[in-house]
Design a protein around this motif. Sequence first.
Motif, mmCIF file in Angstrom:
data_model
loop_
_atom_site.group_PDB
_atom_site.id
_atom_site.type_symbol
_atom_site.label_atom_id
_atom_site.label_comp_id
_atom_site.label_asym_id
_atom_site.label_seq_id
_atom_site.Cartn_x
_atom_site.Cartn_y
_atom_site.Cartn_z
ATOM 1 N N GLY A 53 0.804 -1.209 0.000
ATOM 2 C CA GLY A 53 0.000 0.000 0.000
ATOM 3 C C GLY A 53 0.839 1.260 0.000
ATOM 4 O O GLY A 53 2.059 1.216 -0.148
ATOM 5 N N GLU A 54 0.162 2.375 0.178
ATOM 6 C CA GLU A 54 0.834 3.676 0.145
ATOM 7 C C GLU A 54 0.254 4.581 1.211
ATOM 8 O O GLU A 54 -0.920 4.466 1.563
ATOM 9 C CB GLU A 54 0.632 4.343 -1.216
ATOM 10 N N VAL A 55 1.111 5.487 1.690
ATOM 11 C CA VAL A 55 0.670 6.476 2.672
ATOM 12 C C VAL A 55 1.160 7.855 2.242
ATOM 13 O O VAL A 55 2.058 7.980 1.416
ATOM 14 C CB VAL A 55 1.212 6.159 4.092
ATOM 15 N N ARG A 56 0.557 8.863 2.811
ATOM 16 C CA ARG A 56 1.085 10.219 2.680
ATOM 17 C C ARG A 56 1.264 10.738 4.104
ATOM 18 O O ARG A 56 0.686 10.186 5.056
ATOM 19 C CB ARG A 56 0.128 11.114 1.882
ATOM 20 N N TYR A 57 2.057 11.799 4.245
ATOM 21 C CA TYR A 57 2.345 12.290 5.591
ATOM 22 C C TYR A 57 1.678 13.630 5.868
ATOM 23 O O TYR A 57 1.572 14.469 4.976
ATOM 24 C CB TYR A 57 3.860 12.372 5.812
ATOM 25 N N ALA A 81 -3.455 6.738 5.142
ATOM 26 C CA ALA A 81 -3.560 5.790 4.031
ATOM 27 C C ALA A 81 -4.032 6.493 2.761
ATOM 28 O O ALA A 81 -4.903 7.363 2.803
ATOM 29 C CB ALA A 81 -4.533 4.670 4.399
ATOM 30 N N THR A 82 -3.410 6.115 1.646
ATOM 31 C CA THR A 82 -3.896 6.559 0.341
ATOM 32 C C THR A 82 -4.267 5.339 -0.503
ATOM 33 O O THR A 82 -4.566 5.466 -1.683
ATOM 34 C CB THR A 82 -2.832 7.400 -0.396
ATOM 35 N N ALA A 83 -4.208 4.173 0.122
ATOM 36 C CA ALA A 83 -4.574 2.901 -0.510
ATOM 37 C C ALA A 83 -4.736 1.894 0.626
ATOM 38 O O ALA A 83 -4.422 2.215 1.779
ATOM 39 C CB ALA A 83 -3.466 2.446 -1.460
#
Length: 90
Positions: A53-57, A81-83
């Motif tokens: 998955g992917e995250v942003r801060y 979370a971005t996914a």
Amino acid sequence: MKTFRLQIEGQSSDIEADSDASLFAAMTRAGIAWPVSCRNGTCRTCMVRLLEGEVRYEIPWPGLSAEEKKEGYCLPCVARATADVVLSRA
Ligand code: FES
């Protein structure tokens, strides 16, 4: 706001992670006890590995080196979370 699936390796059930709240907030809401201290992305107490998955801060420079980010380390107190995401305690 979007809602993603958050899975923690070794936990039997997934939890929901809203795109407008930190992964740590999602864990807390689900009753998961996770080590935490500063809650602002500097102390690294909450560090975890992002397996999928992917995250942003929430902040521009979370306390991770570029190399650590590349290796998949993540600070859930300031990551959103971005996914769908899978985390490992290791
Ligand atoms: S609790 Fe300090 S970096 Fe996450």
